[in-house]
Design a protein around this motif. Structure first.
Motif, PDB file in Angstrom:
ATOM      1  N   VAL A 125       0.842  -1.208   0.000  1.00  0.00           N
ATOM      2  CA  VAL A 125       0.000   0.000   0.000  1.00  0.00           C
ATOM      3  C   VAL A 125       0.874   1.253   0.000  1.00  0.00           C
ATOM      4  CG1 VAL A 125      -1.712   1.297   1.321  1.00  0.00           C
ATOM      5  CG2 VAL A 125      -1.919  -1.180   1.096  1.00  0.00           C
ATOM      6  N   TRP A 126       1.973   1.234   0.755  1.00  0.00           N
ATOM      7  CA  TRP A 126       2.875   2.393   0.777  1.00  0.00           C
ATOM      8  C   TRP A 126       3.560   2.587  -0.572  1.00  0.00           C
ATOM      9  CZ3 TRP A 126       2.300   6.112   3.930  1.00  0.00           C
ATOM     10  CH2 TRP A 126       1.844   5.901   5.217  1.00  0.00           C
ATOM     11  N   ILE A 127       3.878   1.485  -1.240  1.00  0.00           N
ATOM     12  CA  ILE A 127       4.501   1.593  -2.561  1.00  0.00           C
ATOM     13  C   ILE A 127       3.519   2.215  -3.553  1.00  0.00           C
ATOM     14  CG2 ILE A 127       5.384   0.254  -4.510  1.00  0.00           C
ATOM     15  CD1 ILE A 127       6.680  -1.615  -2.471  1.00  0.00           C
ATOM     16  N   ILE A 128       2.272   1.767  -3.518  1.00  0.00           N
ATOM     17  CA  ILE A 128       1.260   2.346  -4.408  1.00  0.00           C
ATOM     18  C   ILE A 128       1.057   3.822  -4.095  1.00  0.00           C
ATOM     19  CG2 ILE A 128      -1.211   2.289  -4.996  1.00  0.00           C
ATOM     20  CD1 ILE A 128      -1.020  -0.790  -4.554  1.00  0.00           C
ATOM     21  N   PHE A 129       0.973   4.156  -2.793  1.00  0.00           N
ATOM     22  CA  PHE A 129       0.835   5.554  -2.401  1.00  0.00           C
ATOM     23  C   PHE A 129       2.019   6.383  -2.886  1.00  0.00           C
ATOM     24  CE2 PHE A 129       1.946   8.919   0.621  1.00  0.00           C
ATOM     25  CZ  PHE A 129       0.841   9.736   0.465  1.00  0.00           C
ATOM     26  N   ALA A 130       3.226   5.840  -2.741  1.00  0.00           N
ATOM     27  CA  ALA A 130       4.419   6.567  -3.182  1.00  0.00           C
ATOM     28  C   ALA A 130       4.376   6.839  -4.683  1.00  0.00           C
ATOM     29  CB  ALA A 130       5.679   5.777  -2.827  1.00  0.00           C
ATOM     30  N   LEU A 131       3.975   5.838  -5.461  1.00  0.00           N
ATOM     31  CA  LEU A 131       3.883   6.023  -6.916  1.00  0.00           C
ATOM     32  C   LEU A 131       2.841   7.074  -7.283  1.00  0.00           C
ATOM     33  CD1 LEU A 131       4.163   2.318  -8.090  1.00  0.00           C
ATOM     34  CD2 LEU A 131       5.862   4.126  -8.417  1.00  0.00           C
TER      35      LEU A 131
END
Length: 184
Positions: A125-131
């Motif tokens: 979820v953090w990776i998606i948010f970062a992108l």
């Protein structure tokens, strides 16, 4: 630069720099593995479907998939263009599209979360948010650097949280709660 560090904090700063270096190296290795596996998947899938130059298109798509969205989009457009020109029937064209769809499912649900997310210590979820945040704030460049920047932020936040939890501020609050629970 090392000589500029405050002598009493130098070891702490060096340790955090080492953790950041390990995290970024893990990101690079994980992303390289994702690109390699995707390249093999696309190359085999497109070759099995019978696409001319399927091996080249598939492997190239995998290799440039280190750029989020662009790699797959490039490969999809190229593969579909060749498929439409090569095949006279709709079914093989749909099979080419299915290979790219399956590759996206494989990448998004299995490869990237396991090979990249676990190595940088970030939840998917953090990776998606970062992108999303990187793309919204800085466009294409933001998408490219989003995960490494988030990984560095993750290392620093974990350090700061550890410092807080070892601080008298946190410990005094925990002791107060224990006293309240023990006296009740």
């Amino acid at each position: 630069v090392d000589s500029w560090l405050p002598r009493d904090k130098a070891d702490t700063v060096r340790e955090q720099a080492r953790l950041i270096d390990e995290t970024l190296a893990g990101f690079a290795r994980g992303q390289a593995m994702v690109c390699l596996l995707l390249g093999v998947f696309y190359a085999v899938g497109l070759t099995v479907v019978g696409l001319d130059f399927g091996l080249v298109v598939g492997f190239t798509t995998g290799l440039i998939s280190f750029v989020p969205y662009f790699g797959m989009l490039f490969g999809f457009v190229t593969g579909m263009g060749i498929a439409i020109a090569q095949f006279g029937d709709v079914v093989p064209v749909l099979l080419v599209a299915a290979v790219f769809g399956a590759g996206q499912v494989l990448e998004g649900n299995f490869l990237t979360p396991k090979l990249v997310g676990d190595r940088v210590g970030l939840h998917a979820v953090w990776i998606i948010f970062a992108l999303m945040a990187g793309g919204a704030l800085f466009g294409f460049l933001g998408v490219l650097i989003a995960v490494p920047v988030m990984a560095v932020i993750g290392v620093l936040v974990r350090f700061l949280l550890g410092q807080y939890m070892d601080s008298p501020l946190y410990l005094a609050e925990a002791e107060r709660r224990e006293e309240e629970e023990g006296g009740a």
